[in-house]
Write an enzyme that holds these catalytic residues in place. Structure first.
Site, PDB file in Angstrom:
ATOM      1  N   ASN A  64       1.057  -1.368   0.064  1.00 50.45           N
ATOM      2  CA  ASN A  64       0.040  -0.475   0.122  1.00 50.45           C
ATOM      3  C   ASN A  64       0.944   1.665  -0.269  1.00 50.45           C
ATOM      4  OD1 ASN A  64      -2.027  -2.096   2.252  1.00 50.45           O
ATOM      5  ND2 ASN A  64      -2.160  -1.763   0.164  1.00 50.45           N
ATOM      6  N   ILE A 122       0.868   7.017  -0.048  1.00 51.77           N
ATOM      7  CA  ILE A 122       0.891   5.109   1.373  1.00 51.77           C
ATOM      8  C   ILE A 122      -1.015   5.955   0.213  1.00 51.77           C
ATOM      9  CG2 ILE A 122      -0.226   4.978   3.235  1.00 51.77           C
ATOM     10  CD1 ILE A 122       1.965   7.009   4.713  1.00 51.77           C
ATOM     11  N   CYS A 123      -1.262   4.529   0.461  1.00 54.04           N
ATOM     12  CA  CYS A 123      -3.351   4.447   0.128  1.00 54.04           C
ATOM     13  C   CYS A 123      -3.295   3.987   1.787  1.00 54.04           C
ATOM     14  CB  CYS A 123      -2.896   3.337  -0.785  1.00 54.04           C
ATOM     15  SG  CYS A 123      -5.401   2.762  -0.948  1.00 54.04           S
ATOM     16  N   LEU A 124      -4.188   4.359   2.366  1.00 53.26           N
ATOM     17  CA  LEU A 124      -4.829   4.222   3.211  1.00 53.26           C
ATOM     18  C   LEU A 124      -6.347   5.593   3.534  1.00 53.26           C
ATOM     19  CD1 LEU A 124      -4.550   2.706   6.409  1.00 53.26           C
ATOM     20  CD2 LEU A 124      -3.514   5.254   7.489  1.00 53.26           C
ATOM     21  N   LEU A 176      -0.755  -0.239  -4.571  1.00 52.61           N
ATOM     22  CA  LEU A 176      -0.072   0.810  -5.306  1.00 52.61           C
ATOM     23  C   LEU A 176       0.776  -0.052  -6.037  1.00 52.61           C
ATOM     24  CD1 LEU A 176       0.268   3.986  -2.652  1.00 52.61           C
ATOM     25  CD2 LEU A 176      -1.201   3.117  -5.410  1.00 52.61           C
TER      26      LEU A 176
END
Length: 167
Positions: free
Chosen positions: A91, A98-100, A133
């Protein structure tokens, strides 16, 4: 010496500064194991944070440096958070983005710097492979843990190495 917000002086930036100063005091008075965060020099809207890799994960024993930037709309908008330490994770892309969900559409003004860092620490041991990601990292996490671990260690740099690279 007072820390500036780095933004125009207005009621809004003053409330951002007050919120960030309160969060700094909370962090200092109630430290959390494996998590640190402090403003950079005299600019209260730019912070450096660290998170320790959780035990029993491929990141155990590693420390990760992050940058955090707060807009003049904080806490109503999420901070911009980037990994400065190179990290191999499903991620996180190779630029440290960051993919959060809590840093995007699930953000709430009730979140704090500490809660964001704890969520990121948790993400290290529990990636969301449904929304990667880094597709290769997601695949290795699921199908080849030994290769995943090798990639994690090959990419990681200590905070001291990062500081040396910056010079």
């Amino acid at each position: 010496m007072a820390l500036s917000t780095g933004a125009r002086t207005s009621g809004n930036s003053a409330s951002v500064s007050q919120r960030l100063q309160k969060e700094l005091m909370d962090i200092m008075m109630k430290p959390t194991d494996g998590v640190t965060a402090f403003p950079d020099d005299e600019n209260m809207t730019k912070w450096t944070a660290t998170i320790a890799g959780p035990d029993e994960t491929p990141y155990a024993g590693l420390v990760f440096k992050l940058s955090m930037e707060f807009a003049n709309t904080y806490p109503y908008t999420a901070p911009s958070v980037l990994f400065k330490t190179p990290i191999y994770h499903p991620n996180v892309d190779f630029s440290g983005r960051i993919c959060l969900d809590i840093l995007k559409d699930k953000w709430s003004a009730t979140f704090s710097i500490s809660s964001v860092l704890l969520s990121l620490q948790s993400l290290l041991g529990e990636p969301n492979n449904a929304s990667p990601l880094n597709g290769q990292a997601a695949e290795f996490w699921d199908k080849n843990p030994a290769e995943f671990q090798r990639q994690v260690l090959a990419r990681h740099k200590t905070p001291e190495e990062l500081d040396t690279d910056a010079m």
